[in-house]
Design an enzyme around this catalytic site. Structure first.
Site, PDB file in Angstrom:
ATOM      1  CG  HIS A   1      -2.422   6.135   1.355  1.00  0.00           C
ATOM      2  ND1 HIS A   1      -1.323   6.966   1.465  1.00  0.00           N
ATOM      3  CD2 HIS A   1      -1.916   4.866   1.352  1.00  0.00           C
ATOM      4  CE1 HIS A   1      -0.221   6.233   1.542  1.00  0.00           C
ATOM      5  NE2 HIS A   1      -0.541   4.953   1.484  1.00  0.00           N
TER       6      HIS A   1
ATOM      7  CD  GLU B   1       1.994   3.908  -4.880  1.00  0.00           C
ATOM      8  OE1 GLU B   1       0.953   3.565  -4.320  1.00  0.00           O
ATOM      9  OE2 GLU B   1       2.902   4.524  -4.314  1.00  0.00           O
TER      10      GLU B   1
ATOM     11  N   GLY C   1       0.634  -5.313  -0.142  1.00  0.00           N
ATOM     12  CA  GLY C   1      -0.463  -5.490   0.805  1.00  0.00           C
ATOM     13  C   GLY C   1      -1.784  -4.958   0.278  1.00  0.00           C
ATOM     14  CB  ALA C   2      -3.947  -2.818   0.547  1.00  0.00           C
TER      15      ALA C   2
ATOM     16  CG  ASN D   1      -6.215   1.872  -6.650  1.00  0.00           C
ATOM     17  OD1 ASN D   1      -5.125   2.169  -7.094  1.00  0.00           O
ATOM     18  ND2 ASN D   1      -6.539   0.640  -6.273  1.00  0.00           N
TER      19      ASN D   1
ATOM     20  CD  GLU E   1      -3.422   0.719   1.465  1.00  0.00           C
ATOM     21  OE1 GLU E   1      -3.281   1.693   0.704  1.00  0.00           O
ATOM     22  OE2 GLU E   1      -2.466   0.025   1.861  1.00  0.00           O
TER      23      GLU E   1
HETATM   24  N1  ARG Z   1       0.685   2.687  -1.882  1.00  0.00           N
HETATM   25  C1  ARG Z   1       0.552   1.313  -1.498  1.00  0.00           C
HETATM   26  C2  ARG Z   1       0.519   1.291   0.004  1.00  0.00           C
HETATM   27  O1  ARG Z   1       0.985   1.622   0.818  1.00  0.00           O
HETATM   28  C3  ARG Z   1       1.657   0.433  -1.922  1.00  0.00           C
HETATM   29  C4  ARG Z   1       1.661   0.119  -3.360  1.00  0.00           C
HETATM   30  C5  ARG Z   1       2.978  -0.284  -3.792  1.00  0.00           C
HETATM   31  N2  ARG Z   1       2.957  -0.948  -5.010  1.00  0.00           N
HETATM   32  C6  ARG Z   1       4.025  -1.125  -5.762  1.00  0.00           C
HETATM   33  N3  ARG Z   1       3.888  -1.796  -6.834  1.00  0.00           N
HETATM   34  N4  ARG Z   1       5.180  -0.668  -5.496  1.00  0.00           N
HETATM   35  O2  ARG Z   1       0.030   1.566   0.788  1.00  0.00           O
HETATM   36 ZN    ZN Z   2       0.778   3.387   1.834  1.00  0.00          ZN
END
Ligand code: ARG
Ligand code: ZN
Length: 844
Positions: free
Chosen positions: A288, A116, A248-249, A252, A285
């Site tokens: 999600h 992402e 942070g995390a 996936n 996470e």
């Molecule tokens: N979806 C991830 C989180 O909230 C964040 C990842 C963002 N990474 C990035 N390279 N922009 O929970």
């Molecule tokens: Zn998120």
């Protein structure tokens, strides 16, 4: 190149299945792909373009016949059949040379991915956009002991492992991990009775820091079943800790990858705040899986669809696990500290942006935290029951789809019959609304008149009125509540609300629970605030009354050299003495607005903030409190004492939070004696770090810093604290010299984002230190950002935010910052990420 929301068109092809084979090698990993494409009848044209960056194309075939595509830096095009076909490609990539930490890269000898938002295109050629969803089958070949990907394990043998993910997903949710890892296992039985294998995978040596994360995961799984009716949907759920990670995390599918700082925890090495954060991020996470993965985003403009909702859900979770009032106040402190400056400065953008150059620059406090506030407002407006109904409809209607904010609002409209067209402005209009209020009282009728205004933001000169849910209560002059919390729907530029039947003019308690992300300008004098501090029944507004009193006395001290307002200090003391109040709540009460926030208040009122004067006022106020409370502090310290085995739970951490607030005042009286004693006996990181912080502040830190370093040099996460704290807790004149000295420390591994942020992040958030009048802080940061940009544009761009408030300051500082920003911008091979950030900050 700017991308616009209005230009969205669906991709010309569906992806029916994806098969990937990885032949791992540090500098020459081969990725073989077999992808089945079929025409998408809903698309305007069957244009075929596959994203691909930093890839070496070895071979490509269509339906088994070799083809020679046209390849650019951004991807490829090739002539394709008009019907369904099989695309095959072999590419070579260099994980070890990938320092940007996007795509497939290596961290401490282990392979891992971050896709992402647009990292998958650095792994193979693919339509790398979230509305293209497919099932993935992945084969990993290599000598690594552990080889993981999304979904369920399918086969494993000598030197290979195969995974299959049955749930269609966009490529940004792809993950692969391989390395000599060890696991902390766990298990969970879902509400329908399915057994799920759980694992937290770490480097050997970190096994003893996984137990807390595992419990947090199980609690999250249970909570999502109980509160949202959401069940997990694979046989296995893996979490991996990685030391080099930009954020942070990452959620996936079935294989969450975490910055090790956000999953590893032990009492000796982690503070109470770290434990709470680990619990919240694991929950985030995990949540999600439904809000993000099962229902994903149509395009990256819709990022808040998954992030705002998931932040909202994780904050509900934390409120349920711990103290709801404390969580709410902490969230507001964070919002005012990070999102308000963004919303009110040159980087201001709507919760759903309408254009971007680099999407990574939009993983912001506005999209995440204001995005969550918007959902909180929606829930307040429709009520808890309707919210639950709308969410059920959302999951029902959109499971398996890539959605938009329009889809999201439509489920609320359909579930409640409400017209949300005006409410939708919260998604499109940038900037923080300012709400001013006046009152009148006659013949038993009390009236409140509100006005709202949002000042222009970049690209949005005109603002329309928003729907602002205002939770209010009224107290009579004795301090009894005469109107319990009532929700007003304030949706015009100016609006009056009447309340009847009062014998005397009541006192308003406004914006209870922080019911909307606005700035409330209520110029009612300190008596009213002191009254609310003493009597308000709403835990948020009561706390905020104290906060406003602190702000007003500090502003007075800064502007006129006044002495602290004793009415505030004594009013606060009364609250602190109330042992029926949660110690964590009282610890929050002892806090004052940050120095950066004070600078903004001064700027808003037409003054040029002087960072040294702000620092001095904050020092003086703390000193006066300490001297006034010689009797109170020991009582609180006794209350803060924890006996028995350490636990990071709400009850114990509340006491330690109060203890830390007391120690910082105590240190002003004893020069660090109590801190030194605490440092010597501390058997957990919370106590050790609060002691060290006070020794640093007191300038009595040489021996302690040395001892701490000797004790912890083998633990990288603890050493991040050591690096950061000696900058964050010191006095302004030492900030830049210390930062400079630490960048020469052998353990300053600047390519590691955690270490870089520990040092540079601490410098840039030390208000008086960073803004030192000679500009040394600005120059030092710019030097390092220029250096880091070649290695890791994403983290560099993020840290440019340090300069976003530059227009607040005096002409000399502005000039120096402008020069530094121009210097960054004129660097050779400037990344798109940093180019966009610097240009927006400069406004040119
Ligand atoms: N979806 C991830 C989180 O909230 C964040 C990842 C963002 N990474 C990035 N390279 N922009 O929970
Ligand atoms: Zn998120």
């Amino acid at each position: 190149q700017t991308i616009y929301l209005k230009d969205y068109t669906p991709f010309g092809w569906h992806v029916e299945s994806v098969h990937l084979t990885f032949r791992l090698a540090p500098h020459s990993t081969r990725v073989l792909s077999k992808i089945r494409f079929a025409p998408n009848p809903d698309a305007p044209a069957q244009t075929f373009f596959l994203h691909g960056e930093m890839l070496k194309l070895i071979a490509a075939k269509i339906d088994g016949a070799p083809v020679t595509p046209d390849v650019t830096d951004e991807g490829l095009t090739v002539a394709v059949p008009s019907g369904a076909f099989l695309w095959e490609a072999e590419v070579e990539i260099d994980p070890k040379g990938n320092t940007a930490l996007e795509g497939l890269y290596m961290s401490n000898g282990m392979y891992c991915t971050q896709c992402e938002a647009e990292g998958f295109r650095k792994i193979t050629y693919y339509p790398d956009r979230p509305d293209v969803m497919s099932t993935f089958t992945v084969r990993i070949e290599g000598d690594e002991k552990v080889k993981l990907s999304n979904g369920n394990p399918q086969a494993e043998g000598d030197g290979f492992a195969e995974w299959h993910d049955p749930w269609p997903k966009p490529a940004y949710l792809f993950a692969l991990v391989a390395g000599d890892l060890v696991n902390h296992p766990g298990a969970f039985t879902t509400m329908s009775g399915k057994d799920v294998e759980l694992n937290i995978w770490v480097r050997p040596g970190d096994e003893d820091k996984c137990a807390f994360g595992m419990e947090a995961l199980k609690k999250s799984m249970k909570w999502d079943e109980e509160v949202y009716g959401r069940e997990y949907d694979l046989d296995i759920f893996n979490i991996v800790a990685v030391d080099d990670f930009n954020m942070g995390a990452m959620e996936n599918k079935g294989l969450n990858v975490f910055n090790s700082s956000c999953v590893l925890a032990s009492p000796e090495t982690s503070t109470d705040a770290n434990f709470e954060r680990v619990e919240a991020i694991i929950a985030h996470e995990y949540f999600h899986n439904w809000t993000g993965n099962r229902i994903t985003c149509r395009d990256w403009f819709q990022l808040c669809l998954k992030e705002g909702l998931t932040v909202f859900r994780d904050s509900q979770f934390t409120s349920d696990m711990r103290s709801a009032p404390v969580k709410r106040i902490s969230d507001v402190i964070d919002l005012r500290g990070r999102q308000f400056p963004e919303d009110q400065g040159p980087l201001s953008h709507p919760v759903r942006p309408e254009s971007f150059q680099e999407i990574n620059n939009f993983y912001t406090a506005t999209v995440y935290e204001k995005g969550a506030e918007v959902i909180g407002m929606l829930k307040r407006l429709v009520g808890d029951e309707a919210y639950a109904k709308a969410l059920d409809l959302y999951f029902d209607r959109h499971d398996g789809q890539a959605c938009t904010i329009e889809d999201w609002l439509k489920v609320f409209e359909d579930a409640t019959g409400r017209d949300l067209s005006q409410f939708k402005r919260w998604y499109s209009q940038a900037g923080t609304p300012r709400v001013s209020v006046s009152e009148s009282f006659a013949d038993g009728t009390y009236s409140l008149t509100f006005r709202q205004e949002t000042t222009p933001t970049p690209g949005q000169p005109e603002k329309a009125p928003q729907v602002i849910p205002l939770a209010v209560g009224l107290l009579n002059p004795n301090g009894d509540e005469v109107l319990p919390t009532t929700l007003l729907e304030f949706n015009q530029s100016e609006q009056t609300f009447n309340f009847n039947g009062f014998a005397a003019k009541p006192v308003p308690s406004l914006l209870r629970g922080f019911s909307a992300p606005v700035v409330l300008d209520r110029d009612a004098g300190r008596e009213e605030q002191a009254f609310l501090l003493a009597h308000d029944t709403d835990t948020f507004t009561r706390w905020d009354a104290g906060r406003q009193l602190a702000r007003e006395t500090l502003v007075d001290m800064i502007l006129t050299g006044a002495t602290p307002d004793m009415a505030y200090i004594d009013g606060l003391e009364a609250v602190l003495r109330d042992e029926t109040l949660d110690p964590a709540y009282r610890a929050l009460m002892m806090g004052t607005p940050s120095q950066s926030e004070l600078a903004q208040v001064l700027a808003d009122r037409g003054h040029v903030p002087d960072p040294d004067a702000i620092w001095q006022a904050a020092e003086t106020l703390a000193q006066v409190k300490a001297e006034r409370w010689t009797d109170l502090l020991p009582r609180l310290a006794a209350e803060a004492e924890v006996t028995g085995t350490y636990s990071p739970d709400a009850e114990q951490s509340a006491r330690r939070a109060l203890g830390a607030a007391v120690l910082s005042l105590q240190t002003r009286l004893d020069g660090g004696a109590a801190a030194e004693a605490q440092f010597a006996r501390a058997d957990n990181m919370t106590l050790q770090l609060s002691a060290l912080s006070n020794l640093i502040r007191a300038g009595r830190d040489e021996a302690a810093l040395k001892a701490f370093e000797d004790q912890w040099r083998g633990d990288r996460l603890v050493m991040d604290k050591w690096f950061g704290l000696q900058i964050a807790a010191t006095t302004p004149e030492k900030v830049v010299p210390r930062t400079e000295a630490l960048t020469a420390h052998p353990a300053f591994d600047w390519k590691n984002p955690n270490r870089f942020r520990a040092v540079m992040g601490a410098m840039m958030t030390h208000h008086a230190g960073f803004h030192s009048a000679d500009g040394a802080g600005y120059r030092l940061l710019a030097d390092w950002l220029i250096r880091l940009d070649d290695v890791n544009p994403q983290t560099t761009a993020r840290m440019c935010q340090a300069f976003q408030t530059w227009r607040r300051y005096d002409a000399g500082r502005q000039e120096t910052i402008r020069t530094e920003l121009e210097r960054i911008r004129s660097k050779q091979k400037l990344s798109r990420d940093v180019d966009e950030m610097v240009s927006r900050i400069l406004g040119t």
